[in-house]
Design a protein around this motif. Structure first.
Motif: not given
Length: 265
Positions: A118-122
């Motif tokens: 969820a926190k990974n923008p990729h």
């Protein structure tokens, strides 16, 4: 919950057999991605409360469907598409089912993986959505709230104000806060997190009816008689419509796929 009677009958024999067969596919380390995806989709269908009610959900929990799905999510050789389908399966089993929700909250590594995704923008938007929506579904049960807040609350606060976020991500964050806000034991932590100002901004923007209504409910639960709610002239009439549709087991807003429970409204 408005879903299902107080007495929950046993699932049909054919459904139980099919659930068992598909859980075995999920649990097998030799199952291929397409087999896993098909099995997860079929379990989703069988566990749909709208189609079959709680018995199949309870049966899936008893035969270890959530644990089998969790093991797949933890694997490193699984495609994003497969993980999305498996997370969706867990979410469907958890829908308005407190036992399933508690099992998910006990799967510490599963929640941590969801957090990392969820926190990974990729990560793809679809994968991030499922990573937020799984704890959102688990938060139906008050017993999961402390664990869900410990892992996700700060990330939710960071994600919601980002103007470039997909609307679906903002919606699932609002709904997660909505689920947490029903529980008075969660209020102190929610107030300290700063979510009230964010929810007020979303409520006042009226950007989307689902956003607006969910934000209103969360605000009403965290801060009774919030000034933004007092100033709104149509909220009460919308609440009456939502209650009527919930009595009839219909979604609100209509055709949104969003369902509420009477005791929470």
């Amino acid at each position: 919950s408005t879903w299902g009677p107080s007495y929950v009958p046993e699932p049909m024999t054919s459904h139980l057999q099919e659930l068992s067969k598909n859980v075995e596919i999920l649990a097998s380390p030799t199952s291929r991605h397409q087999q896993i995806e098909r099995a997860a989709r079929r379990i989703c269908t069988l566990c749909s409360v709208m189609n079959f009610g709680h018995p199949n959900q309870d049966a899936a929990v008893k035969i270890g469907a959530i644990q089998a799905c969790a093991q797949i999510v933890k694997r490193r050789d699984i495609s994003d598409l497969t993980i999305v389908q498996v997370m969706s399966c867990i979410r469907q089993i958890c829908f308005a089912n407190s036992l399933a929700c508690r099992i998910v909250s006990d799967e510490t590594e599963l929640l941590e993986i969801c957090y990392e995704i969820a926190k990974n923008p990729h990560s793809s938007v679809q994968l991030r959505y499922e990573a937020f929506d799984l704890p959102c579904a688990a938060a139906f049960s008050f017993a999961t709230h402390q664990r869900v807040m410990d892992v996700f609350l700060d990330l939710v606060v960071q994600t919601m104000p980002e103007t470039n976020q997909d609307k679906c991500l903002v919606q699932v964050c609002v709904t997660l806060l909505n689920n947490l806000a029903y529980n008075t034991a969660s209020h102190e932590k929610l107030l300290k997190s700063g979510v009230v100002d964010i929810l007020e901004t979303i409520f006042r923007s009226r950007d989307d009816q689902v956003f607006y209504f969910d934000a209103a409910i969360a605000l009403a639960n965290i801060v009774p008689f919030h000034r933004a709610l007092d100033e709104d002239t149509q909220l009460l009439s919308l609440m009456i419509v939502a209650l009527n549709r919930t009595f009839e087991r219909l979604d609100y807003p209509p055709n949104s796929g969003w369902f509420y429970t009477l005791h929470k409204l």
